[in-house]
Design a protein around this motif. Sequence first.
Motif, short mmCIF file in Angstrom:
data_model
loop_
_atom_site.label_atom_id
_atom_site.label_comp_id
_atom_site.label_asym_id
_atom_site.label_seq_id
_atom_site.Cartn_x
_atom_site.Cartn_y
_atom_site.Cartn_z
N LYS A 180 -2.01 3.25 2.57
CA LYS A 180 -1.00 3.52 1.53
C LYS A 180 -1.46 5.01 0.95
N SER A 181 -0.24 5.92 1.24
CA SER A 181 -0.67 7.49 0.90
C SER A 181 -0.37 7.73 -0.49
N PRO A 182 -1.09 8.62 -1.05
CA PRO A 182 -0.96 9.12 -2.48
C PRO A 182 0.45 9.00 -2.97
N ARG A 183 1.28 9.60 -2.01
CA ARG A 183 2.77 9.56 -2.53
C ARG A 183 3.60 8.10 -2.96
N GLU A 184 2.64 7.34 -2.40
CA GLU A 184 2.88 5.66 -2.66
C GLU A 184 2.31 5.21 -3.91
N LEU A 185 1.68 5.96 -4.47
CA LEU A 185 0.50 5.30 -5.51
C LEU A 185 0.46 6.09 -6.66
N THR A 186 -0.08 5.72 -7.65
CA THR A 186 -0.58 6.73 -8.86
C THR A 186 -1.64 7.29 -8.66
N ASP A 187 -2.11 8.33 -9.74
CA ASP A 187 -3.09 8.83 -9.34
C ASP A 187 -4.50 8.02 -9.48
N PHE A 188 -4.40 6.87 -9.87
CA PHE A 188 -5.54 6.04 -10.13
C PHE A 188 -6.24 5.83 -8.74
N TYR A 189 -5.40 5.76 -7.79
CA TYR A 189 -5.85 5.72 -6.36
C TYR A 189 -6.45 6.66 -5.49
N GLY A 190 -6.18 7.72 -6.21
CA GLY A 190 -6.79 9.12 -5.48
C GLY A 190 -6.19 9.55 -4.26
N SER A 191 -6.77 9.86 -3.53
CA SER A 191 -6.26 10.26 -1.86
C SER A 191 -5.72 9.14 -1.31
N GLY A 192 -5.51 8.05 -1.58
CA GLY A 192 -4.87 6.89 -0.68
C GLY A 192 -5.73 5.58 -1.05
N ALA A 193 -5.15 4.76 0.10
CA ALA A 193 -5.71 3.31 -0.07
C ALA A 193 -5.57 2.80 1.25
N PHE A 194 -6.57 2.29 1.91
CA PHE A 194 -6.68 1.18 3.08
C PHE A 194 -6.51 -0.15 2.63
N THR A 195 -5.52 -0.77 2.97
CA THR A 195 -5.24 -2.44 2.38
C THR A 195 -6.21 -3.05 3.41
N LEU A 196 -6.49 -4.16 2.94
CA LEU A 196 -7.40 -5.20 3.43
C LEU A 196 -6.45 -6.64 3.53
N SER A 197 -6.83 -7.37 4.71
CA SER A 197 -6.24 -8.63 4.93
C SER A 197 -7.19 -9.74 4.05
N TYR A 198 -7.16 -9.68 2.72
CA TYR A 198 -7.64 -10.43 1.89
C TYR A 198 -6.33 -11.31 1.07
N PRO A 199 -6.26 -12.50 1.13
CA PRO A 199 -7.26 -13.47 1.59
C PRO A 199 -6.96 -13.77 3.26
N ASN A 200 -8.03 -14.09 3.85
CA ASN A 200 -7.79 -14.33 5.22
C ASN A 200 -7.66 -15.91 5.05
N GLU A 201 -7.52 -16.34 6.46
CA GLU A 201 -7.31 -17.96 6.45
C GLU A 201 -8.35 -18.77 6.01
N TRP A 202 -9.68 -18.41 6.14
CA TRP A 202 -10.76 -19.22 5.57
C TRP A 202 -10.74 -19.09 3.84
N ASP A 203 -10.24 -17.92 3.50
CA ASP A 203 -10.30 -17.57 1.97
C ASP A 203 -9.27 -18.73 1.44
N THR A 204 -8.02 -18.69 2.36
CA THR A 204 -6.78 -19.62 1.65
C THR A 204 -7.54 -21.07 1.84
N ARG A 205 -8.06 -21.35 2.77
CA ARG A 205 -8.76 -22.89 3.22
C ARG A 205 -9.46 -23.22 1.99
N GLN A 206 -10.19 -22.15 1.35
CA GLN A 206 -11.42 -22.35 0.34
C GLN A 206 -10.75 -22.47 -1.04
N GLY A 207 -9.28 -22.09 -0.96
CA GLY A 207 -8.56 -22.24 -2.45
C GLY A 207 -8.55 -20.67 -3.13
N ARG A 208 -9.36 -19.89 -2.35
CA ARG A 208 -9.26 -18.51 -3.10
C ARG A 208 -7.99 -17.63 -2.90
#
Length: 384
Positions: A180-208
């Motif tokens: 996500k580029s800074p244009r898509e976000l507020t200043d709180f996220y600074g120069s951008g954000a790389f999104t993570l695949s959380y929760p993954n299938e194991w997290d989901t199975r554990q109820g996270r």
Amino acid sequence: MLRLFLTLLLAAPVLHAAGLDADRQLANSLLAISQSRMPEALTTVDQLTEQHPNFRLAHLVKGDLLLARAQPLQTLGNPGGARSPELDQLRDEARQRVRALTDLLPNDKVPAYLLTLDESYRHALVVDASRSRLYVYENRAGLPIRVADFYVTIGKAGAGKQKEGDNRTPVGIYAISGFKSPRELTDFYGSGAFTLSYPNEWDTRQGRNGHGIWIHGSPSNTYSRAPRASEGCVVLANDDLTRLGQYIETGKTPVIIAEQVEWVAPDALEARRSDLAAAIDQWRQDWESRDTARLLSHYSASFRTGSQNLQDFGASKQKVNAAKSWIKVGLDNLSLMLYPERPGFALVSFVQNYQSNNLNDRTVKRQFWSRENGHWKIIHETSL
């Protein structure tokens, strides 16, 4: 606190190269203080605050240096014994930054998790929550070679995310799923954000649960945040996030987050790799045998895939095998990573080439393997 920092720094080399990162510039200043070279310390920290005017820790050190002209320094921030949450956070940041330069990782050890990386993975990221550090490993012919590291902030409540709003950073293996580029976000996220695949299938199975776990930058008025200050994300200084970006392939780069990284010698890594690889190859051979009992011996009693449990899965395989006169299974792009959550647990990914007398199929698969009673077993499988 200050004496502890200075004692540690006495063993560290003086670094004079231009363009040093913030950690080394800060360490140079503290080292100069420890050796009573106050003018040099002030010059170094002046350069740091000029380069990063929003670096609060550097300004704190500069304030101490100016104060030292009038009275001896007792502790970082020199509050005369008064407690301040903000000062405590800055001291924690100083401690972690100094630790990265004085409590050096052994060059002959690597993270225990990177058993085998397929050549399509150019880099892997490993986050050590206990050290507030993100390490970048280059994949050189399947061997992990450390090429960079960065100071990071994790969740206010530490590592081990379980539910939405617990202010914890997840422990596990994830992929960079987007940017996500800074244009898509507020200043709180600074120069951008790389999104993570959380929760993954194991997290989901554990109820996270929870969402929005990212690797992102810092607000424009803040160079860096305290070691534990996020709502679960991994946070870097903006210039560090930009540098990190050169190592990331969206949709590809794995991110391993551990509460405390286990470091092992390469020969120990090879032994663990061989052990798991042998179990996977035996599973493949037993599948080709069309002997359903042999195949199912490789699955945990708690195995699940989609809506199927082991009993349903076994019945399906028995029916399929009965209709086959031959089966061939090939595994391409095989990657093996030990899971940081618990010992004897691994994430295996590959492209499965299945051939039989009446079906040819190519499928991307992710399997979680668990060591049970001394034997590796498949506990969860996902076809992508």
